[in-house]
Each structure stands twice: as C-alpha cells, then as structure tokens.
Design a protein around this motif. Structure first.
Motif, PDB file in Angstrom:
ATOM      1  N   PRO A  52       0.799  -1.321   0.125  1.00  0.00           N
ATOM      2  CA  PRO A  52      -0.240  -0.169   0.057  1.00  0.00           C
ATOM      3  C   PRO A  52       0.818   1.247  -0.032  1.00  0.00           C
ATOM      4  O   PRO A  52       0.480   2.291  -0.823  1.00  0.00           O
ATOM      5  N   GLN A  53       2.043   1.150   0.725  1.00  0.00           N
ATOM      6  CA  GLN A  53       2.983   2.355   0.774  1.00  0.00           C
ATOM      7  C   GLN A  53       3.467   2.672  -0.533  1.00  0.00           C
ATOM      8  O   GLN A  53       3.602   3.793  -1.260  1.00  0.00           O
ATOM      9  N   VAL A  54       3.784   1.706  -1.234  1.00  0.00           N
ATOM     10  CA  VAL A  54       4.461   1.650  -2.753  1.00  0.00           C
ATOM     11  C   VAL A  54       3.243   2.274  -3.749  1.00  0.00           C
ATOM     12  O   VAL A  54       3.848   3.056  -4.602  1.00  0.00           O
ATOM     13  N   VAL A  55       2.025   1.914  -3.739  1.00  0.00           N
ATOM     14  CA  VAL A  55       1.029   2.474  -4.235  1.00  0.00           C
ATOM     15  C   VAL A  55       0.902   3.885  -4.322  1.00  0.00           C
ATOM     16  O   VAL A  55       0.835   4.608  -5.197  1.00  0.00           O
ATOM     17  N   ALA A  56       1.024   4.381  -2.864  1.00  0.00           N
ATOM     18  CA  ALA A  56       0.646   5.787  -2.534  1.00  0.00           C
ATOM     19  C   ALA A  56       1.860   6.465  -3.308  1.00  0.00           C
ATOM     20  O   ALA A  56       1.775   7.579  -3.616  1.00  0.00           O
ATOM     21  N   ALA A  57       3.095   6.083  -3.057  1.00  0.00           N
ATOM     22  CA  ALA A  57       4.496   6.611  -3.687  1.00  0.00           C
ATOM     23  C   ALA A  57       4.397   6.755  -5.045  1.00  0.00           C
ATOM     24  O   ALA A  57       4.706   7.757  -5.585  1.00  0.00           O
ATOM     25  N   THR A  58       3.805   5.674  -5.763  1.00  0.00           N
ATOM     26  CA  THR A  58       3.660   5.646  -7.275  1.00  0.00           C
ATOM     27  C   THR A  58       2.620   6.877  -7.650  1.00  0.00           C
ATOM     28  O   THR A  58       3.047   7.583  -8.667  1.00  0.00           O
ATOM     29  N   VAL A  59       1.467   7.091  -6.962  1.00  0.00           N
ATOM     30  CA  VAL A  59       0.596   7.979  -7.274  1.00  0.00           C
ATOM     31  C   VAL A  59       1.326   9.300  -7.060  1.00  0.00           C
ATOM     32  O   VAL A  59       1.097  10.297  -7.875  1.00  0.00           O
ATOM     33  N   VAL A  60       2.088   9.574  -5.860  1.00  0.00           N
ATOM     34  CA  VAL A  60       2.704  10.841  -5.678  1.00  0.00           C
ATOM     35  C   VAL A  60       3.650  11.199  -6.621  1.00  0.00           C
ATOM     36  O   VAL A  60       3.721  12.325  -7.261  1.00  0.00           O
ATOM     37  N   THR A  61       4.274  10.227  -7.246  1.00  0.00           N
ATOM     38  CA  THR A  61       5.316  10.538  -8.281  1.00  0.00           C
ATOM     39  C   THR A  61       4.737  10.882  -9.650  1.00  0.00           C
ATOM     40  O   THR A  61       5.246  11.498 -10.536  1.00  0.00           O
ATOM     41  N   ALA A  62       3.505  10.039  -9.867  1.00  0.00           N
ATOM     42  CA  ALA A  62       2.888  10.403 -11.152  1.00  0.00           C
ATOM     43  C   ALA A  62       2.556  12.004 -10.956  1.00  0.00           C
ATOM     44  O   ALA A  62       2.207  12.188 -12.627  1.00  0.00           O
ATOM     45  N   VAL A  63       2.106  12.559 -10.080  1.00  0.00           N
ATOM     46  CA  VAL A  63       1.679  13.994 -10.200  1.00  0.00           C
ATOM     47  C   VAL A  63       2.787  15.054  -9.976  1.00  0.00           C
ATOM     48  O   VAL A  63       2.736  16.009  -9.752  1.00  0.00           O
ATOM     49  N   GLY A  64       4.054  14.505  -9.815  1.00  0.00           N
ATOM     50  CA  GLY A  64       5.053  15.407  -9.782  1.00  0.00           C
ATOM     51  C   GLY A  64       5.945  15.301  -8.430  1.00  0.00           C
ATOM     52  O   GLY A  64       6.637  16.293  -8.278  1.00  0.00           O
ATOM     53  N   GLY A  65       5.170  14.814  -7.489  1.00  0.00           N
ATOM     54  CA  GLY A  65       5.668  14.903  -6.036  1.00  0.00           C
ATOM     55  C   GLY A  65       7.059  14.097  -5.995  1.00  0.00           C
ATOM     56  O   GLY A  65       7.662  13.585  -6.990  1.00  0.00           O
ATOM     57  N   THR A  66       7.734  14.363  -5.039  1.00  0.00           N
ATOM     58  CA  THR A  66       9.090  13.741  -4.798  1.00  0.00           C
ATOM     59  C   THR A  66       8.909  12.704  -3.562  1.00  0.00           C
ATOM     60  O   THR A  66       8.332  12.798  -2.765  1.00  0.00           O
ATOM     61  N   VAL A  67       9.815  11.549  -3.976  1.00  0.00           N
ATOM     62  CA  VAL A  67       9.750  10.593  -3.071  1.00  0.00           C
ATOM     63  C   VAL A  67      11.372  10.215  -2.673  1.00  0.00           C
ATOM     64  O   VAL A  67      12.077  10.195  -3.816  1.00  0.00           O
ATOM     65  N   GLU A  68      11.652  10.438  -1.679  1.00  0.00           N
ATOM     66  CA  GLU A  68      13.106  10.252  -1.037  1.00  0.00           C
ATOM     67  C   GLU A  68      13.463   8.879  -0.547  1.00  0.00           C
ATOM     68  O   GLU A  68      12.807   8.453   0.186  1.00  0.00           O
ATOM     69  N   LEU A  69      14.516   8.310  -1.518  1.00  0.00           N
ATOM     70  CA  LEU A  69      14.883   6.802  -1.009  1.00  0.00           C
ATOM     71  C   LEU A  69      16.161   7.023  -0.242  1.00  0.00           C
ATOM     72  O   LEU A  69      16.904   7.926  -0.163  1.00  0.00           O
ATOM     73  N   SER A  70      16.072   6.183   0.714  1.00  0.00           N
ATOM     74  CA  SER A  70      17.324   5.855   1.555  1.00  0.00           C
ATOM     75  C   SER A  70      17.601   4.560   1.806  1.00  0.00           C
ATOM     76  O   SER A  70      16.669   3.653   1.565  1.00  0.00           O
ATOM     77  N   GLY A  71      18.905   4.200   2.350  1.00  0.00           N
ATOM     78  CA  GLY A  71      19.431   2.540   2.455  1.00  0.00           C
ATOM     79  C   GLY A  71      20.464   2.571   3.641  1.00  0.00           C
ATOM     80  O   GLY A  71      20.938   3.676   3.941  1.00  0.00           O
ATOM     81  N   SER A  72      20.183   1.587   4.282  1.00  0.00           N
ATOM     82  CA  SER A  72      21.380   1.402   5.265  1.00  0.00           C
ATOM     83  C   SER A  72      21.791  -0.281   5.429  1.00  0.00           C
ATOM     84  O   SER A  72      20.676  -1.002   4.848  1.00  0.00           O
TER      85      SER A  72
END
Length: 421
Positions: A52-72
């Motif tokens: 569900p969170q990935v779905v939300a992030a996909t819609v956000v990026t589809a309208v120009g929103g920014t999704v910040e990735l991080s790793g550890s």
C-alpha cells in the motif's frame, strides 16, 4: 428570473459536490491504475506489507511529487539508492479523468468569466490537495532486502549486514508540485476542448492556440493507442503477459513517447547495468547495456534491428494526421504558412515536455568492507535526452507537416462556414 441566473445559482449550490467528484475520481483512477500495475510487476510480494505504501508513492510521483529513497546495511556495509522516474500511465489516466470532470459542468456555456473558472479550479484544488496530502503521508516505509541464497544470508548475519531500503516524501514540496500539475491539467483541458468556455478577453487566442493544442493531445494519445495495440499483440504471442501488462499500466507512455522522439531523429544518452532493464522493445536494452554511455537513436538501434527505420514512416503519418486535424479545426482564412508555424511551435513545446518528463535515473548499490556488487544487487539505469537537437528537429518536422496538413485540409468544410456560390 432568467434561465442563465437559475443555472448560475445551481452551479454555485452544487459546485463543491462536482469538485469533490472530479478530484476524487482522478485520484481513485490513479490509485487503481497503480495497484494493478504494481501487482502485475510483482510488488504485492514486497516484505513487511509495503505494497500500500508503494502504491501511494507511485501516485505521488505520477503528479510530480518527490519520493526520497534511503538505504542502510549496518556498520560494515554501505548502500546507495536513488530513483527518478514518472509512471506516465498513471499520470495520463489521472489527467484525463480530472480534466473531464473539470469541463463537464461548463459544457453548455459559450463564455465564462475568469472568476467563475477560477472558482471551479479552486474547489477542485482544495479537494485535490487534501487527497494528495493523505497519499504523501502514507507513502513512507522501510523494509529489509533479501540477500539471496543461504550462504550470503549467513555472511550477512556474520558481518551484521541487514540491507534496508526506505522511502518517504517531502510533503510540502509534493503538495506544491501536485498543485502545479493540477493547474497545468486544468489549463490544458480548457485549451484542447472546443466546447469549453473561455473568458471574453481570451477568445481572440482560441483560433490559433486551441487547434494546435488539440492536435498535440490527439497526437500523443494516438501514440499511446498504437503502443497499446502492439503491447497487447506482444502479450498474446510472445508470453510474459504479466510483465507486459505491468508496462502498460505503469509506463506505456514513457516507452511510446520515447520511441516517438527517436523517430523524429532525437538522441537519448543512457546506460543500463545490473538487474535493471527496459522490458519492451528488447533493442532498447541491447543498445544501452554496455561499458560506456550509449547514444540511443535511429542509427544505433538499426545496428541491432533494421526495422526501426519504420519509426520515421510512422511518425510522419502521425504528424500529418495531427496537422490535418489542426488545420481542419482552424478558420479557413488562415494561410498554409501560418499552419506550419503553429504546428512547429506546438510540436517544439510537446517534444520539450516529453524530454523533461521522460528522464529516467535509477541506482542501487550494496558494498561490504569495500566490496561492491554484493549478491548482484547493484545496478544503474539512466536515460537523458539531447534536448536542443530534438527541439530543432521538432521545429523542422512541424513546419513541413503543418504546411502539408494545411493543403490537405483545404477541401474540408469548416463548422460555421457557408459554401461560396
């Protein structure tokens, strides 16, 4: 009381209901598209219930929103994660639904004042921002990446390596960019619709701007429709239907609009390394997968498959059709050279937009004690256009096809004209 006054009162009374319907319909359509596309891509198997969170992030990026990735990955390891791509299938569906919802209450009007149009836009924007805020807050998750076989998992436990990937959103920036996206969609909807009302001060521009804008939208949708037919044939005849449907539901415009610009003669520079790849057509992946940055254009693709030269013919047919549509919707008094100029300007703006939204950058890397590419989990993918040559070619194509389309449309009877004796 006049019919016009009664209509205005009804619009004022029910405006919020229609605004809610337009904004929510667009968001729901985008969510459904993202859910189906990500499911087809296998994202439903993500760990820790991240779907569900990935779905939300996909819609956000589809309208120009920014999704910040991080790793550890623990004290002895390091990760690098980055992703910049717009799922244009989701974007396109949302734009079509929101635009139709915006225009529907205005379809019986000849002229509308700027305050009325602004009022409609503000109502939709309020609902839109509330929905986008909910998606932006939901688009955050951190989950562990599987190292693969048992030996690597044991080494990971020994060195304390537990690779984790997380993503979150910059909520204020996402809301700002999402609002700009909505404004662009509503403005474009007014431009391309012949029946949509305009403020009286803007009526003088509709004869030159509206036919060209409509023709460009028809051109882009025709590219998507042609790509959809080809993708469905591929899914039916060559197998891997699930992966093909993932491309259709998430990134079909990314692919077909890229190929359209290549058919015009444009060059994209890119590179593919590691597990990343381009699913259709295979020749794109072949050109980009090498030691150095590759030039993706007609010449480089023809070295792997000579049939790519047919892209020039397909582009020519599509552009001539768009130029004919533009000329047929324009006043008959407009001269052929004027059509050519309008077509060139419209195509330059269209290609510029495709170059800006079609960029792709993706990277994932995992290293332990300085050893890179552990478990083959590292990879790079980027694809960027040579913008200025692409715009020059678009201007040339626009001038030629605009002139020819104007000549072909001369016998067409325009609405509102009377035949000469």
């Amino acid at each position: 009381m006049s019919v016009r006054t009664l209509h205005d009162q009804a619009v004022s009374r029910h405006g919020w209901v229609q605004a809610v319907a337009a904004a929510l319909a667009g968001l729901i359509a985008m969510v459904v598209m993202a859910v189906l596309g990500l499911w087809a891509a296998g994202a439903s198997d993500l760990p820790q219930g991240a779907f569900p969170q990935v779905v939300a992030a996909t819609v956000v990026t589809a309208v120009g929103g920014t999704v910040e990735l991080s790793g550890s990955a623990g004290g002895l390891a390091d990760t690098q994660v980055g992703l910049t791509v717009t799922p244009l299938s989701v974007t396109l569906v949302g734009a079509l639904v929101v635009g139709a919802g915006f225009l529907r209450p205005l379809r019986h009007r000849a002229v509308a004042g700027a305050p009325e149009l602004a009022g409609w836009a503000v109502r939709i924007a309020v609902v839109w921002l509330l929905g986008l805020l909910g998606l932006a807050l939901a688009a955050r998750k951190t989950f562990t990446v599987d190292l693969g076989d048992d030996t690597l998992s044991e080494l990971g436990e020994l060195f304390g390596v537990r690779p984790k990937v997380g993503f979150t959103t910059d909520v204020p920036l996402t809301l700002l960019l999402g609002l700009l996206w909505l404004a662009a969609v509503l403005a474009l909807a007014l431009l391309v619709s012949r029946g949509a009302p305009l403020p009286a001060r803007l009526l003088r521009f509709q004869e030159s701007v509206r036919p060209a804008a409509h023709a460009m939208v028809v051109l882009l949708l025709a590219c998507v429709a042609l790509g959809l037919v080809i993708a469905l044939v591929v899914a039916a005849t060559r197998g891997r239907a699930r992966e093909t449907f993932a491309v259709i539901l998430l990134g079909l415009p990314n692919l077909v609009w890229l190929v359209f610009t290549i058919g015009l003669g444009a060059t994209w520079n890119g590179h593919v390394e590691g597990p990343f790849g381009l699913p259709m057509p295979h020749v794109l992946d072949e050109v980009l997968r090498g030691d150095d940055t590759a030039a993706l254009n007609l010449s480089s693709m023809a070295e792997y498959d000579g049939r790519v030269w047919w892209l020039v013919v397909v582009d020519a047919v599509l552009l001539l059709g768009a130029a004919f549509v533009m000329a047929a919707r324009s006043p008959a008094r407009m001269r052929a050279w004027q059509h050519a100029v309008h077509m060139a300007l419209a195509l330059v703006l269209t290609v510029l937009t495709l170059c800006l939204i079609g960029r792709i950058t993706a990277h994932y890397g995992l290293s332990v004690l300085g050893v890179n590419d552990l478990a083959g989990l590292s990879g790079d993918l980027f694809l960027h256009p040579d913008i200025w040559p692409a715009l020059g070619l678009a201007a040339l194509w626009g001038l030629v096809t605009g002139f020819l389309g104007a000549l072909a449309a001369r016998p067409v009877h325009r609405r509102g004209e009377t035949p000469s004796p």
